[in-house]
Design a protein around this motif. Structure first.
Motif, PDB file in Angstrom:
ATOM      1  N   ALA A  23      -2.478   9.986   2.298  1.00  0.00           N
ATOM      2  CA  ALA A  23      -1.721   8.784   1.950  1.00  0.00           C
ATOM      3  C   ALA A  23      -0.948   8.335   3.174  1.00  0.00           C
ATOM      4  O   ALA A  23      -0.817   9.074   4.145  1.00  0.00           O
ATOM      5  CB  ALA A  23      -0.765   9.068   0.795  1.00  0.00           C
ATOM      6  N   TYR A  71       2.287   7.823  -2.726  1.00  0.00           N
ATOM      7  CA  TYR A  71       2.501   7.598  -1.290  1.00  0.00           C
ATOM      8  C   TYR A  71       3.599   8.465  -0.682  1.00  0.00           C
ATOM      9  O   TYR A  71       3.758   8.476   0.536  1.00  0.00           O
ATOM     10  CB  TYR A  71       2.826   6.124  -1.044  1.00  0.00           C
ATOM     11  CG  TYR A  71       1.676   5.206  -1.354  1.00  0.00           C
ATOM     12  CD1 TYR A  71       0.597   5.091  -0.483  1.00  0.00           C
ATOM     13  CD2 TYR A  71       1.651   4.467  -2.530  1.00  0.00           C
ATOM     14  CE1 TYR A  71      -0.478   4.263  -0.771  1.00  0.00           C
ATOM     15  CE2 TYR A  71       0.587   3.637  -2.837  1.00  0.00           C
ATOM     16  CZ  TYR A  71      -0.477   3.535  -1.948  1.00  0.00           C
ATOM     17  OH  TYR A  71      -1.532   2.727  -2.252  1.00  0.00           O
ATOM     18  N   SER A 491      -6.749   6.280   5.010  1.00  0.00           N
ATOM     19  CA  SER A 491      -5.741   5.283   4.654  1.00  0.00           C
ATOM     20  C   SER A 491      -5.421   4.448   5.881  1.00  0.00           C
ATOM     21  O   SER A 491      -5.284   4.982   6.984  1.00  0.00           O
ATOM     22  CB  SER A 491      -4.462   5.940   4.131  1.00  0.00           C
ATOM     23  OG  SER A 491      -4.697   6.548   2.875  1.00  0.00           O
ATOM     24  N   ASP A 522      -6.563   2.131   1.030  1.00  0.00           N
ATOM     25  CA  ASP A 522      -7.257   3.408   1.013  1.00  0.00           C
ATOM     26  C   ASP A 522      -8.755   3.183   0.824  1.00  0.00           C
ATOM     27  O   ASP A 522      -9.171   2.208   0.184  1.00  0.00           O
ATOM     28  CB  ASP A 522      -6.735   4.297  -0.118  1.00  0.00           C
ATOM     29  CG  ASP A 522      -5.266   4.641   0.062  1.00  0.00           C
ATOM     30  OD1 ASP A 522      -4.806   4.649   1.213  1.00  0.00           O
ATOM     31  OD2 ASP A 522      -4.592   4.917  -0.954  1.00  0.00           O
TER      32      ASP A 522
END
Length: 558
Positions: A23, A71, A491, A522
């Motif tokens: 993330a 996140y 990401s 993503d």
């Protein structure tokens, strides 16, 4: 797209998300003054198109929990958290009484709260776009809604939800009834005087009213309400067919519809509410989940997700005269009632993806206003430990640390309740600045319809030289070659770009190319081709100010 991060230097690091992939963790601070960016985002003109996206029960607590999980604590939702104008909105309603000064209801359900922005007026629990009265079984005055006003102006209108489309929030947009439970013709016990067969004739059930309005795009769950027989004999679906509606019941059928030339679209994708992205994880008194627990994907069959419904609705409604779309990510609320943190988180993530679809459209149609908010607060709280709540669940977040959420408004097996807190409201586009500060739900009514434009004070001219894009990619440092069939998770964060592409290469051979949103996002880079040695992940962002590139090397293992 008016994003405040347009001139900021991107700073991101890789973290392990609760869903198992990398993330982006955005730097929580910023160094440059953003006043000029805010000033550029202000546009007093009336919008041509209006997109209202609702997270039912989506207060700041569930937004924060969903952000932490997806996140990390320092991360940001790419779309929801990028909107330039943000404020707080009060959600109180009224109680029945003698009037005209009705008692205040500090905690309201979705019917009066959705009616607040739909009509600009307060009402009582369970009542849909209809005024208060002396008792709950006495109908009030019907109030004209935003959707109805736009129909009168000749604009196309849409109404979509992941709940039953006859549920309170979507129902408030285009129906008038004293009890939200009166969803279908055979559900009218509490609304007998409002049946079409009553004397004088009423408007009928919510399902009948939605169809009678001939809403151009009407999609969600709740087919069971439409197969009920009306007082006249035929079902609501039969009535919809006579009005020219085309019925679609899965993603494939929805995708096959490419215009409204063949008539309005009625999408009914489930008998009741639609399936959530994540399978349930229900809180318990001893604490569900654990420090390494994560949410699992649910089997949704061929149901479309919320962002795809939103994209299709925008695609169908887009026209020269403009349109109004209300889109509800409803299962945030439903799963909070059930103390199911995974189900609620999944619908917040899907709302963010739907906001991105709206922002993508706005990038090419800057006369579009996007508003994102909730109808009311709910029961989810981020707490220090399981002992601090009646029920709790613990999940591992994108930070790699455990997060515990608690529910204390009801015992196990009972429905958790709404709360009376203010909720977030955010906007981008013409007249979006009207949501800043603390406003009430009824204030949205005038903004949705377009206020009389004001004049901006004179200022410095905007710079003529476009800013150069910035981009950064995060990916794992190594991956098993055999796992690439399932995909390498990457990401990307970008700003100042119109086009972002990411490629995966091995020994100079491009294995896969993916296009991303203008601000990144993503992606799973899947390939069945044989690979060895080092993989190269390359992302290129291009915009008016030029292009930017970032790469990551990923070592393959056997």
């Amino acid at each position: 797209m008016a994003a405040l991060a347009a001139t900021a230097t991107l700073g991101v690091t890789a973290a392990t998300a609760g869903t198992g992939g990398p993330a982006l963790r955005a730097d929580s601070g910023f160094t440059e003054d953003r006043s000029a960016d805010l000033a550029k985002a202000i546009d007093p003109a009336k919008p041509k198109n209006v997109i209202l996206i609702i997270g039912d029960g989506m207060d700041d607590s569930i937004i924060t929990a969903a952000r932490n999980y997806t996140y990390g604590a320092g991360g940001r939702f790419p779309a929801l958290d990028s909107l330039p104008f943000t404020g707080a909105m009060t959600t109180y309603g009224l109680k029945v009484g003698a009037g005209p000064d009705y008692p205040i209801a500090y905690v309201s359900d979705s019917a009066p709260t959705a009616s607040g922005w739909s009509t600009g007026k307060k009402t009582v629990d369970s009542r849909l776009s209809q005024g208060p009265s002396a008792a709950s079984n006495i109908p009030g005055e019907n109030y004209e809604t935003v959707l109805e006003k736009y129909q009168t102006q000749g604009k196309l209108v849409g109404n979509i939800s992941t709940a039953e489309i006859t549920d309170a929030t979507p129902a408030a947009a285009a129906s008038h009834i004293s009890q939200r439970a009166c969803q279908g013709p055979t559900d009218m016990t509490a609304c007998a005087v409002e049946k079409k067969s009553a004397t004088p004739a009423g408007l009928g059930s919510i399902a009948e009213q939605l169809v009678d309005h001939k809403i151009d795009v009407l999609m969600g769950g709740g087919k069971n309400r439409f197969v009920q027989a009306t007082d006249a004999g035929p079902t609501v679906l039969d009535s919809a067919a006579t009005k020219g509606y085309r019925l679609v019941e899965d993603s494939s059928q929805m995708n096959a519809v490419t215009s409204l030339e063949g008539g309005p679209v009625l999408g009914l994708f489930a008998p009741a509410n639609m399936t959530t992205r994540f399978a349930p994880m229900v809180a318990t008194a001893t604490g569900a989940g654990g420090p390494y627990a994560s949410c699992a994907n649910a089997d949704r069959g061929d149901q479309p997700d919320f962002s795809r419904m939103t994209r299709k609705a925008i695609e169908l409604l887009d026209n020269d005269k403009g349109f109004f779309l209300q889109a509800e990510s409803a299962m945030v609320d439903k799963q909070e009632h059930s103390a199911d943190i995974c189900g609620a988180i999944g619908d917040v993530v899907e709302l963010d993806e739907a906001v991105q679809e709206a922002l993508n459209f706005q990038a090419d149609n800057p006369d579009t206003l996007i508003l994102v908010t909730a109808d009311h607060g709910h029961s989810t709280q981020i707490i220090p430990a399981a002992a601090n709540a009646k029920l709790s669940t613990t999940l591992m977040t994108a930070d790699g640390d455990p997060m515990t959420v608690g529910y204390s408004t009801a015992e196990a097996g009972q429905s958790q309740s709404h709360t009376g807190t203010q909720v977030r409201v955010a906007a981008s586009g013409p007249q979006g600045a009207n949501v800043t500060g603390v406003i009430d739900q009824t204030d949205l009514f005038a903004t949705l319809l377009g206020r009389t434009p004001s004049e901006l004070p004179p200022g410095e001219p905007a710079p003529s030289t476009p800013l150069k894009p910035a981009v950064q990619v995060a990916a794992a440092t190594s991956v098993k070659a055999s796992s690439l069939r399932n995909g390498l998770a990457v990401s990307v964060a970008a700003s100042g770009a119109k086009k972002v592409t990411v490629t995966l290469s091995n020994h100079g051979r491009v294995l896969v190319t993916r296009a991303l949103y203008s601000n990144g996002g993503d992606a799973l880079l899947k390939t069945a081709q044989k690979v060895s040695g080092t993989l190269v992940v390359k992302v290129v962002a291009t915009g008016d100010g030029g292009s930017a590139t970032d790469t990551r090397n990923v070592r393959t293992t056997s």
